[in-house]
Design a protein around this motif. Structure first.
Motif, PDB file in Angstrom:
ATOM      1  N   VAL A 175      -5.073  -2.131   1.841  1.00 28.87           N
ATOM      2  CA  VAL A 175      -4.610  -3.298   2.606  1.00 28.87           C
ATOM      3  C   VAL A 175      -5.765  -4.252   2.888  1.00 28.87           C
ATOM      4  N   ALA A 176      -6.917  -3.702   3.227  1.00 30.77           N
ATOM      5  CA  ALA A 176      -8.084  -4.553   3.475  1.00 30.77           C
ATOM      6  C   ALA A 176      -8.443  -5.356   2.242  1.00 30.77           C
ATOM      7  N   ARG A 177      -8.420  -4.707   1.067  1.00 28.22           N
ATOM      8  CA  ARG A 177      -8.764  -5.425  -0.168  1.00 28.22           C
ATOM      9  C   ARG A 177      -7.779  -6.559  -0.436  1.00 28.22           C
ATOM     10  N   LEU A 178      -6.515  -6.320  -0.184  1.00 26.89           N
ATOM     11  CA  LEU A 178      -5.500  -7.324  -0.479  1.00 26.89           C
ATOM     12  C   LEU A 178      -5.486  -8.449   0.544  1.00 26.89           C
ATOM     13  N   TYR A 179      -5.756  -8.135   1.798  1.00 26.24           N
ATOM     14  CA  TYR A 179      -5.665  -9.147   2.852  1.00 26.24           C
ATOM     15  C   TYR A 179      -6.955  -9.944   3.010  1.00 26.24           C
ATOM     16  N   LEU A 180      -8.101  -9.296   2.883  1.00 25.05           N
ATOM     17  CA  LEU A 180      -9.392  -9.979   3.085  1.00 25.05           C
ATOM     18  C   LEU A 180      -9.834 -10.637   1.778  1.00 25.05           C
ATOM     19  N   GLU A 231       0.111 -12.175   7.668  1.00 21.90           N
ATOM     20  CA  GLU A 231       0.064 -10.993   8.522  1.00 21.90           C
ATOM     21  C   GLU A 231       1.299 -10.119   8.294  1.00 21.90           C
ATOM     22  N   GLU A 232       2.449 -10.764   8.051  1.00 24.91           N
ATOM     23  CA  GLU A 232       3.669  -9.996   7.773  1.00 24.91           C
ATOM     24  C   GLU A 232       3.524  -9.208   6.473  1.00 24.91           C
ATOM     25  N   ASP A 233       2.871  -9.816   5.484  1.00 27.03           N
ATOM     26  CA  ASP A 233       2.620  -9.106   4.231  1.00 27.03           C
ATOM     27  C   ASP A 233       1.750  -7.870   4.477  1.00 27.03           C
ATOM     28  N   ALA A 234       0.702  -8.053   5.276  1.00 28.47           N
ATOM     29  CA  ALA A 234      -0.203  -6.943   5.558  1.00 28.47           C
ATOM     30  C   ALA A 234       0.528  -5.801   6.259  1.00 28.47           C
ATOM     31  N   LEU A 235       1.391  -6.135   7.199  1.00 33.26           N
ATOM     32  CA  LEU A 235       2.166  -5.102   7.889  1.00 33.26           C
ATOM     33  C   LEU A 235       3.083  -4.370   6.916  1.00 33.26           C
ATOM     34  N   LYS A 236       3.690  -5.110   6.019  1.00 25.77           N
ATOM     35  CA  LYS A 236       4.569  -4.486   5.033  1.00 25.77           C
ATOM     36  C   LYS A 236       3.783  -3.521   4.146  1.00 25.77           C
ATOM     37  N   LEU A 237       2.577  -3.913   3.768  1.00 28.57           N
ATOM     38  CA  LEU A 237       1.732  -3.046   2.960  1.00 28.57           C
ATOM     39  C   LEU A 237       1.319  -1.794   3.735  1.00 28.57           C
ATOM     40  N   TYR A 238       0.973  -1.966   5.006  1.00 25.82           N
ATOM     41  CA  TYR A 238       0.615  -0.805   5.824  1.00 25.82           C
ATOM     42  C   TYR A 238       1.778   0.192   5.940  1.00 25.82           C
TER      43      TYR A 238
END
Length: 368
Positions: free
Chosen positions: A281-286, A25-32
């Motif tokens: 972000v969706a592609r990378l996280y999901l 989740e921290e990675d996703a926030l950083k990407l956002y």
């Protein structure tokens, strides 16, 4: 690019993406929070190619809204009307079957059906509608109903358990559930934009039950209103968790909030930059949901083409008639032809693949 990723603090995420490791989740926030769109495109393209190569899909489909009469008053919605209010409509079953038949005769093999939460339509309206379409269009795949519609049918109309309602609809010919109604899962956000709608847990439970029955569905997110980046990440996490459990989601479809003719009209529509960032972000996280749709109704076809470089691999379908987004102010066309979608994919440098509802290839473009 390696030195740039180090410079902007994405080097560790880069190696996770290369190795196919799961992002946090921290990675996703950083990407956002990353302002560098080319870096997001680069990372998302790595993930996209691993899952889908150079193909991009589309489907021949037809949207049908059986009614916009609804007991709810979601603050973001411009589609719903109270019974007998100006602009309210409800189609007779035969009218719906006729709409499906006309599309079927033109080669369409997927019909997408959603509506409001009508207070008075009887249970057999829905079962007869599904049976009637299947009888008239035997090869038509029926993708219908959001999770909140299913709960409405179970709790207020049929007064049966959700599992029983799903089973009966499946027996009638229902092929897939739609992913609508997810909005943003956070309870405080839901209270601001769709007070009275089902909770996140209730939305997820409908899809869990459907997946356990062997069914498949899409999942969605409505972004660009009152939510924070943390709320988006929480939403994606809950979808990923359910996909880990059931494997039943075929695709993720993000929708940007359209702000006209509703109670949230003071909120400006988000930018194209934010649309592309959200898809990346969706592609990378999901990592466990294979397909990401660039929904041209929301984005417009030119931006949807660009989104293919930000992790999207699907342009959705021909649609024919779309009311929900257009009543909220969308300026996109009502329809794209199959050839227009095919050409859009080719122009973007990808290989067009006509698909079915389960994202299986029906017609694959052979490179020249």
């Amino acid at each position: 690019m390696d030195s740039l990723l180090k410079q902007i603090g994405l080097h560790e995420i880069y190696w996770k993406v290369l190795e196919g490791s799961r992002l946090s989740e921290e990675d996703a926030l950083k990407l956002y929070r990353c302002p560098n769109l080319p870096a997001l495109s680069y990372l998302a393209t790595i993930a996209r190619r691993r899952l889908n190569g150079d193909s991009a899909t589309y489907v021949l489909n037809r949207y049908i809204n059986y009614s916009n009469v609804c007991i709810l008053s979601c603050q973001f919605c411009a589609f719903a009307r109270k019974k007998n209010a100006p602009g309210a409509f409800t189609f007779e079953i035969e009218e719906i079957i006729q709409q499906a038949r006309e599309a079927y005769e033109h080669g369409v093999r997927e019909v997408h059906i959603v509506g409001g939460l009508h207070p008075n339509l009887p249970w057999d309206y829905y079962t007869k509608m599904i049976r009637g379409i299947k009888a008239s269009c035997p090869e038509m795949w029926i993708k219908a109903f959001t999770a909140i519609e299913i709960r409405h049918l179970a709790d207020r109309i049929a007064r049966k358990p959700v599992s029983e309602v799903l089973s009966e609809l499946k027996d009638c010919g229902l092929g897939s559930l739609t992913g609508g109604g997810a909005e943003i899962f956070d309870a405080t956000v839901r209270d601001q934009i769709c007070r009275g709608k089902e909770s996140a847990e209730e939305w997820l439970e409908v899809h869990r039950l459907w997946h356990q029955m062997g069914g498949r569905s899409t999942c969605t997110m409505l972004y660009g209103h009152v939510e924070t980046l943390q709320h988006r990440v929480d939403h994606l996490r809950r979808l990923r968790d359910l996909q880990d459990e059931t494997g039943g989601f075929t695709a993720f479809i993000p929708f940007a909030f359209e702000s006209e003719n509703n109670a949230l009209s003071h909120i400006k529509r988000c930018t194209a930059v934010e649309d592309l960032r959200n898809i990346a972000v969706a592609r990378l996280y999901l990592d466990n949901i294979r397909h990401i749709t660039a929904y041209w109704i929301s984005l417009g076809l030119p931006l949807a083409q660009i989104a293919l470089y930000y992790g999207a691999d699907d342009l959705h379908g021909t649609i024919t008639v779309e009311r929900i987004f257009h009543m909220a102010g969308a300026r996109t066309p009502q329809e794209q032809t199959a050839e227009e979608l095919r050409q859009a994919i080719l122009e973007a440098g990808f290989r067009p693949v006509r698909r079915d509802t389960w994202y299986q290839p029906v017609e694959v473009e052979v490179p020249g």
